[in-house]
Design an enzyme around this catalytic site. Structure first.
Site, PDB file in Angstrom:
ATOM      1  N   GLU A  95      58.336   5.540  30.156  1.00  0.00           N
ATOM      2  CA  GLU A  95      58.781   4.741  29.009  1.00  0.00           C
ATOM      3  C   GLU A  95      59.630   5.508  28.012  1.00  0.00           C
ATOM      4  O   GLU A  95      60.533   4.936  27.386  1.00  0.00           O
ATOM      5  CB  GLU A  95      57.579   4.096  28.300  1.00  0.00           C
ATOM      6  N   SER A 149      54.909   6.352  18.965  1.00  0.00           N
ATOM      7  CA  SER A 149      55.288   7.643  19.540  1.00  0.00           C
ATOM      8  C   SER A 149      56.437   8.198  18.716  1.00  0.00           C
ATOM      9  O   SER A 149      57.330   7.450  18.320  1.00  0.00           O
ATOM     10  CB  SER A 149      55.770   7.481  20.989  1.00  0.00           C
ATOM     11  N   ARG A 175      57.999  14.602  23.119  1.00  0.00           N
ATOM     12  CA  ARG A 175      57.160  13.737  22.313  1.00  0.00           C
ATOM     13  C   ARG A 175      56.394  14.657  21.362  1.00  0.00           C
ATOM     14  O   ARG A 175      55.575  15.460  21.783  1.00  0.00           O
ATOM     15  CB  ARG A 175      56.192  12.948  23.181  1.00  0.00           C
TER      16      ARG A 175
END
Lengths: 370, 308
Positions: free
Chosen positions: A138, A195, A207
């Site tokens: 994603e 996120s 991330r």
């Protein structure tokens, strides 16, 4: 006879992002179909194209965001319109049923999908609709999607924008922003959860962190506290409420500002902090509660974002995700908070296609790999 | 020093001591001899600490050297009773709503003291200054809450063994109490009251507030009171300890069907707090709030750490 380009995948071209709360679907509608191509076109493909482009609502919960449609886009040598469709993840079974009814699998055995649901529903796609999913990460898709949409521009307009004078209701203006030399960039994706990504180049990102207090929390808490049942209702209530009656502010504790640490009296010291008191609980409205929930979730995201920006030494922050859909209140709060607490060092930026970037990224992967 | 009234997690102890409602008279022990008073009036709670003396009798035994016994009648040992005075530090806390009542009680019992000044900190030191001066007939000396907090922490970390502890989940001995250490700097101090402050402490008097959160104890209490029939803080905590958050929170496995491997996010992690509540049954609702507050704070502490 038209020589088919062996590298291009066959139509239909879809990109799917199955999130915790919403499924985002992007569909490329070709508009350069030749008469010959049309003749050869399979009936089920024609039917899908007609169904998607002549409706703006699908079933009882599917919706096409017409105002986001990208017209006359050139993708992989074909000209077409890019459509943006969403429906609750809760209704996946109905979607799969439809896929089966429309014989989708006869056209396309591979579907590019991202988001957690690509993994969760992998088997269901196969058993219920005879479809195989190409599962994509994603965050990879999110970044690719953002960079792509930004580069093609939104029907000649800027995809990226910011708010000038966010707290002044009369002077507040949405202004376009040219995202040139975008790196490094902090990308904050506010979906069900959050996120935060630090993006250094188109292939280099990480991330940094996230938080579980996201859009899903806003909707969930609002439903519990006010009895509402949709995101739109929750936002409507929030727009009429006063969160300062629910929250405990610095001035409620100090009687004014807490000068030593630069905390103004209007800053929230404790979210929902007045609610331990019976009299106060009985004097506030549902709207106040909805507003307090929105403010709490939004400010928490803003605060964590600011700390990340500081740690990563990045000054530009882009906020995306469907929590911000029709949510000008949160966008303005984020714009103000970033500016105020960083003393003007940080800039909050927003993108028109909000929560669809993952799906766009998935579509791009479909066109890439063939 | 001995703690007369304090609450400790996991240890036994008076339920009376843990309460933050109107304190019973017995909580205020040795008040007559109080020598020093300090009060910290926070967003929701008032904390009182006082130093007083306790007079008690101590039996002392002195035994004699039997080898040089002169007569049969010489005693083998001697018991004498002595008066001893020991110092004690007392701690009391109660909800701000009871402040006037408690101040009145303190005033009535402050009889053997020469104290003229009370040190006060917290936001309430500013807000309630006049009230305290009026009730206690003492002068209020305001001190900054952060400075006091740091001084207090530094003092206990350096001097009180087994004050600090590490919590290890699922271990044999969950609470690992630490010995005192002369070298405590630098450390990160996270104060979780109504709201949260994160302070970097570099030395006795060098510290910096580097962040904070408005999602703190007050949020847990406020949300808990709104969402459940329980309104008292201690009862909410009890309720939370029995709650099953997985039916309210959206976990990673609810979205992914398992873990999110590439990012190392296990399936049981919370992806979206209250994420299932929009569609949840609005019947009997058990408080999962604690599960929300704690992860938020954990994330914050990690974020500020790189700068330390």
């Amino acid at each position: 006879m038209k020589i088919k380009d062996a590298k291009k995948p066959s139509f239909p071209w879809f990109g799917m992002d199955i999130g915790g709360t919403l499924v985002k679907l992007v569909y490329f509608e070709p508009i350069d179909i030749t008469a010959e191509e049309e003749q050869e076109e399979v009936e089920s493909l024609k039917s899908i194209r007609r169904y998607l482009t002549s409706n703006v609502a699908y079933g009882s919960t599917g919706l096409r965001d017409v105002h986001l449609e990208l017209k006359d886009l050139t993708l992989c040598g074909r000209k077409g319109n890019l459509h943006f469709i969403r429906f609750p993840t809760h209704d996946m079974p109905a979607f799969l049923q439809m896929g089966r009814d429309k014989h989708f699998s006869s056209l396309h055995t591979m579907l590019c999908a991202t988001g957690g649901g690509a993994y969760k529903f992998d088997r269901d796609f196969y058993t219920m609709a005879d479809l195989r999913l190409r599962k994509l990460d994603e965050l990879d898709c999110l970044i690719k999607g953002v960079l792509y949409i930004e580069s093609v521009r939104f029907n000649g307009h800027s995809e990226c924008y910011y708010f000038e004078n966010p707290t002044d209701p009369d002077l507040c203006q949405q202004k376009p922003y040219k995202l040139e030399n975008p790196y490094p960039l902090l990308l904050v994706n506010i979906g069900s959860g959050v996120s935060i990504l630090a993006v250094y180049s188109k292939d280099n990102y990480k991330r940094v962190t996230g938080t579980s207090l996201g859009g899903g929390s806003f909707l969930g808490l609002c439903c519990l506290l006010t009895g509402c049942s949709t995101f739109e209702e929750a936002l409507e209530m929030a727009s009429c409420g006063d969160s300062t009656r629910v929250d405990k502010l610095v001035r409620d504790i100090y009687g004014g500002d807490y000068d030593k640490f630069g905390l103004p009296g209007w800053a929230v010291a404790s979210s929902f902090g007045n609610m331990m008191c019976k009299e106060k609980r009985e004097s506030i409205s549902k709207e106040d509660l909805a507003r307090a929930t929105l403010v709490t979730i939004t400010n928490n995201i803003g605060s964590i974002t600011r700390m990340c920006a500081l740690n990563e030494n990045i000054q530009r922050v882009v906020f995306v995700g469907n929590f911000l859909r029709i949510n000008t209140l949160s966008m303005k709060l984020l714009a103000y908070a970033m500016d105020y607490w960083s003393k003007g060092q940080l800039k909050a930026l927003f993108l028109k296609h909000e929560g669809y970037f993952g799906a766009v990224g998935a579509l791009l992967e479909l066109l890439n790999q063939s | 020093t001995k703690m007369a009234a304090c609450s400790r997690i996991g240890r036994g102890g008076h339920s009376m001591d843990k309460s933050i409602t109107l304190p019973a008279d017995e909580i205020f022990r040795n008040l007559e001899n109080a020598k020093r008073f300090a009060i910290d009036i926070g967003g929701s709670l008032t904390k009182l600490a006082y130093y007083s003396t306790v007079q008690h009798k101590v039996a002392k035994v002195r035994s004699f050297d039997h080898s040089v016994k002169e007569t049969e009648d010489d005693p083998l040992y001697e018991i004498s009773v002595q008066e001893e005075i020991t110092a004690r530090l007392h701690f009391i806390k109660f909800e701000n709503a009871y402040i006037e009542t408690c101040l009145d009680f303190v005033k009535d019992h402050l009889v053997n003291t020469d104290t003229k000044v009370i040190k006060a900190t917290g936001g309430g030191a500013y807000k309630f200054k006049d009230l305290i001066e009026k009730k206690l007939k003492l002068k209020v000396d305001k001190e900054d809450e952060m400075s006091c907090l740091i001084k207090g922490c530094n003092f206990v970390l350096k001097n009180i063994p087994h004050e600090a502890f590490v919590y290890v989940r699922h271990a044999d001995s969950e609470f690992r109490f630490q010995n005192t250490h002369p070298d405590i700097f630098p450390y990160l101090l996270i104060n979780i009251g109504s709201g949260v402050s994160i302070v970097k402490v570099e030395s006795e008097d060098q510290f910096e507030r580097i962040g904070g959160s408005s999602i703190g104890g007050g949020t847990f209490w406020g949300l808990g009171a709104l969402l459940t029939k329980t309104k008292r803080f201690d009862e909410l905590l009890q309720l939370a300890s029995r709650g099953q958050h997985a039916s309210v929170d959206m976990l990673v496995k609810d979205i992914y069907g398992g873990a999110y491997g590439t990012l190392g996010l296990t399936g049981d992690l919370i992806a979206s707090s209250f994420g299932k509540s929009a569609t949840a049954d609005k019947g009997e609702f058990v408080e999962p709030g604690l599960g929300t507050v704690v992860p938020v704070l954990g994330a914050r502490s990690r974020l500020v750490r790189p700068n330390l």
